[in-house]
Design a protein around this motif. Structure first.
Motif, short mmCIF file in Angstrom:
data_model
loop_
_atom_site.label_atom_id
_atom_site.label_comp_id
_atom_site.label_asym_id
_atom_site.label_seq_id
_atom_site.Cartn_x
_atom_site.Cartn_y
_atom_site.Cartn_z
N HIS A 1 51.05 -36.43 32.20
CA HIS A 1 50.66 -37.10 33.39
C HIS A 1 49.27 -37.51 33.52
N ASP B 1 57.11 -38.70 43.71
CA ASP B 1 56.45 -37.33 43.46
C ASP B 1 56.31 -36.63 44.56
N LYS B 2 56.41 -35.31 44.70
CA LYS B 2 56.23 -34.22 45.77
C LYS B 2 55.18 -33.37 45.60
N GLY B 3 54.40 -33.45 44.48
CA GLY B 3 53.53 -32.46 44.01
C GLY B 3 51.99 -32.82 44.26
N PHE C 1 56.00 -43.60 40.42
CA PHE C 1 56.08 -42.33 40.06
C PHE C 1 55.29 -41.69 41.20
N LEU C 2 54.16 -42.09 41.50
CA LEU C 2 53.41 -41.45 42.71
C LEU C 2 54.28 -41.37 43.70
N GLU D 1 59.76 -39.97 32.94
CA GLU D 1 59.13 -38.81 33.80
C GLU D 1 59.84 -39.12 34.99
N ILE D 2 60.09 -40.13 35.39
CA ILE D 2 60.76 -40.54 36.88
C ILE D 2 62.22 -40.13 36.60
N LYS E 1 62.83 -36.10 36.40
CA LYS E 1 63.03 -35.33 37.84
C LYS E 1 64.28 -35.45 38.65
N GLU E 2 64.69 -36.63 38.53
CA GLU E 2 66.13 -36.98 39.13
C GLU E 2 67.21 -36.57 38.48
N LYS F 1 47.48 -39.27 47.04
CA LYS F 1 48.49 -40.17 46.46
C LYS F 1 48.14 -41.59 47.16
#
Length: 744
Positions: A73, A351-353, A347-348, A300-301, A304-305, A359
């Motif tokens: 990332h 994303d929850k992190g 992605f941003l 990467e997206i 996560k799903e 962000k």
């Protein structure tokens, strides 16, 4: 005992030793500056490309102090921010130097001073605020790499061999490489021992680079209509030494619009000035590099799903799709850059992190980058953000990212850029938006670039035709099923459920794709293939999910008949580990077949019809073709050396002619990218053309050797047209291409 620097509670403590290692940044900057000044061959090209593509963005990313980012990332965000910095700083240098009277702002010294100053200033600000290089993620990555070290040589060799095979146009080896790529897709679903999940990002990057290079390096010149015009606006910017609006009288509105995109003017001009590399080669390095990072970001997206393997197969589906990846899109460089920024934005947003404040700032930067890169995609992104804001106003819990500040800043900056910036493209944006609205209300007619043109049924059916039709039909059907299933995943109580935000993204993508299929005029606004490519950014996992449920239809029917679905719904309890593995293997098999179909491998090996656009291994087959279709594909795709030489001669000895007559193919390719003739000065030859006195006539290899003069509607014999050339003078000829001067 070394003390630790105090940091906020949600961040990792910084060890002072890492701050010392961070001093590598100014050292690298100094080395890069010296390399540019000394102009060290080869080293300059490699080092400066790496420096420009990563370092400016890396120091910018450190401003946000996101210490929990993974190594991958960090790399992706650093590249994205670097591209933004290069465009934005290049634009500022351009405007400031022109204001001060310096007429060569986009040259090596001003740009290197500006970029070095930016990197050093941002670095020392960061350093004061505990800037460090966190090697923990790097060490962790090296540990994990031991699991897939056995496959690393293959993944490194894959792009290298693609370059070697295509440069020597070795067809059997290129076909073999295509089979290896298809086999790798199968191996992913068969065993995680041979291809561990930790190697998936490396695998995606290797395959995407190999496919792109296999198609782009087959010719030393630009490939495609858009790439020729993009190369033209870049060359005009480079030769002038500054970026400014084009002459709206000599240049078409398309060229004027392209010139407003910093992604194909200022960005390559910065790379070219500092790398000192051949311009055509720069285009074949820079944009494939950016494009290869797109499926990596998508993975990467998806991961996560949907998990790692489904994410990988979805990313490979995107890579294997000719209409989304290695077809027409490889010649639309401005869309490549804009899509990369769009995916980073998605992605941003999903994303929850990442902390909310950081962000929002990054979303503003990447949103503005989309506007700087491609005006049409900027319209789609603005519509997307508007819909998010609208839904949030109705359902406040839906999103808390796009607040009033970020929305006003994003919309305001985009409007100011297109309305008042140099080379304003506001007219083009209004034209695109109006065309989209008109297209949504038009249900009839056939338009160039619509789905009916892309999925045209072949006139003659062969074995390859039936295979291609079956594979494409299965993929299209499964994609539609997957879209519906994921949109209603919660209502159907599917085992594969996704977040509300991603459901919304799939809904928007599905509606956009459906409109592109159903409304020809709407699809023709950008061209169906470009809409398809944009929607596939988010819809690719739908294919995998759709196929998994289709393969499980027998079990679903059995459960329906036996009533076992009553407790928990029809889909509950599906997909045991064994059935899921079998399903994923079947998906991988279909994807491999899909790639062999899309690449033209099946057509080539069975002697079937030519695929458009063609893969690199079809070069010789197209060149030797006696059919008009094959010749049109070949000469409209690949610029010939003799044609380029004559175009260079025309530019060197006669400058820009007041009017030039030529065929459609040369008028849209070699005369634009090599001779740099503005499109409005080119008139297409027909059998009724009477050239004006004092003008020029350009004939290319297709016209001379093949005696063919293509127009926008049909193909004439050049000998029929050249009968009226008796009173004209040949001022250049190399046996394949000629330039005539009309007396007067």
């Amino acid at each position: 005992m070394s003390a630790k620097v105090v940091t906020p509670s949600n961040q990792q403590p910084v060890v002072p030793k890492m701050r010392k290692q961070a001093l590598l940044i100014p050292l690298i900057t100094l080395i890069a500056f010296i390399i540019v000044l000394l102009d060290i061959p080869v080293i300059r090209e490699i080092v400066i490309f790496a420096y420009l593509s990563f370092v400016p963005g890396f120091v910018t990313l450190k401003v946000f102090r996101l210490r929990k980012l993974s190594l991958l990332h960090t790399f992706l965000f650093s590249v994205g921010l670097s591209l933004f910095v290069l465009m934005f700083v290049g634009f500022l240098v351009n405007e400031l130097c022109l204001f001060l009277g310096f007429m060569q702002p986009l040259s090596a010294i001003p740009l290197m001073i500006a970029l070095s100053s930016y990197v050093l200033v941002v670095f020392f600000i960061d350093y004061k605020n505990d800037f460090s290089i966190d090697f923990a993620s790097l060490h962790e990555g090296l540990k994990v790499s031991k699991k897939y070290f056995h496959i690393v040589p293959l993944l490194i060799v894959l792009p290298i061999t693609s370059v070697i095979f295509v440069l020597y146009v070795n067809v059997p080896l290129m076909l073999g490489l295509t089979l290896i790529i298809a086999a790798l897709c199968l191996m992913c679903a068969i065993s995680t021992k041979f291809i561990p999940r930790e190697s998936y990002p490396f695998l995606i990057l290797s395959i995407s680079l190999s496919i792109l290079l296999l198609n782009l390096l087959i010719s030393k010149y630009t490939i495609g209509d858009d790439a020729s015009l993009e190369f033209y606006v870049f060359k005009v910017t480079q030769l002038r030494g500054y970026w400014a609006p084009l002459d709206a009288v000599k240049d078409t509105w398309q060229a004027v619009s392209y010139n407003s995109n910093l992604s194909v003017t200022v960005l390559p001009a910065v790379y070219s000035a500092l790398m000192n590399v051949k311009n055509e080669l720069l285009f074949k390095i820079l944009y494939p590099f950016i494009f290869s990072l797109l499926p990596l970001s998508l993975y990467e997206i998806y991961k996560k799903e949907h998990g790692a393997l489904i994410g990988l197969l979805a990313a490979l589906f995107f890579i294997f799709s000719v209409n989304a990846f290695f077809g027409e899109l490889i010649s639309v460089n401005r869309q490549i850059v804009a899509e990369f920024f769009l995916v980073l934005s998605l992605f941003l947003w999903l994303d929850k992190g990442i902390p909310l404040k950081e962000k929002r700032l990054l979303l503003i930067i990447f949103g503005l980058s989309i506007s700087l890169a491609h005006y049409s995609l900027a319209v789609i992104y603005i519509i997307f953000v508007s819909l998010v804001v609208l839904i949030t106003s109705i359902k406040p819990r839906f999103d808390n990212v796009f607040n009033s500040f970020s929305v006003v800043t994003l919309f305001g900056a985009t409007f100011i850029w297109y309305a008042f910036g140099p080379g304003s493209a506001l007219g083009s944006i209004i034209r695109v938006a109006q065309s989209m609205i008109d297209g949504l209300t038009s249900f009839q007619g056939t338009y160039a670039g619509s789905a009916t043109n892309v999925y045209a049924v072949p006139e003659v059916f062969t074995v390859a035709s039936w295979v291609n039709l079956a594979v494409t039909g299965a993929v299209t059907f499964a994609l539609g099923i997957g879209v519906v299933l994921l949109i209603f995943s919660k209502k159907l109580k599917l085992p594969d459920q996704i977040s509300d935000k991603y459901t919304f993204v799939i809904l928007i993508g599905g509606l956009l794709l459906a409109a592109s299929y159903a409304l020809p005029r709407f699809a023709a606004v950008l061209n169906f293939t470009r809409f398809y490519a944009i929607t596939l950014l988010v819809l690719s996992p739908c294919l995998v999910v759709g196929l998994l449920y289709i393969f499980d239809v027998p079990e679903i029917i059995f459960r329906r008949l036996t009533g076992r679905h009553k407790n928990g719904g029809m889909f509950s309890g599906l997909f045991s580990n064994k059935s899921r593995k079998i399903g994923l293997l079947l998906v991988a098999i279909l994807l491999s077949a899909f790639f062999l179909s899309q690449s033209g491998f099946i057509n080539h090996t069975t002697g079937g019809a030519f695929r458009t656009p063609s893969f690199g291994f079809d070069y010789y087959r197209l060149e030797a073709s006696n059919s008009t279709e094959g010749q049109l594909i070949f000469y409209s795709t690949y610029i010939q050396d003799q044609d380029a030489f004559s175009a260079y001669w025309l530019s060197a000895y006669w400058g820009t002619p007041q009017k030039l007559y030529a065929g459609v193919i040369s008028g849209m390719h070699v005369l634009i990218s090599c001779a740099l003739v503005p499109q409005n000065l080119i008139c297409y030859l027909t059998n009724e053309t009477i050239p004006e006195r004092g003008t020029f006539i350009y004939l290319d290899t297709f016209n001379i050797i093949k005696d063919s003069m293509p127009t926008e509607t049909e193909v004439y014999k050049t000998s029929e047209i050249s009968k009226s050339f008796d009173d004209f003078n040949v001022i250049y000829s190399n046996g394949h291409s000629e330039i005539w001067k009309v007396a007067g």
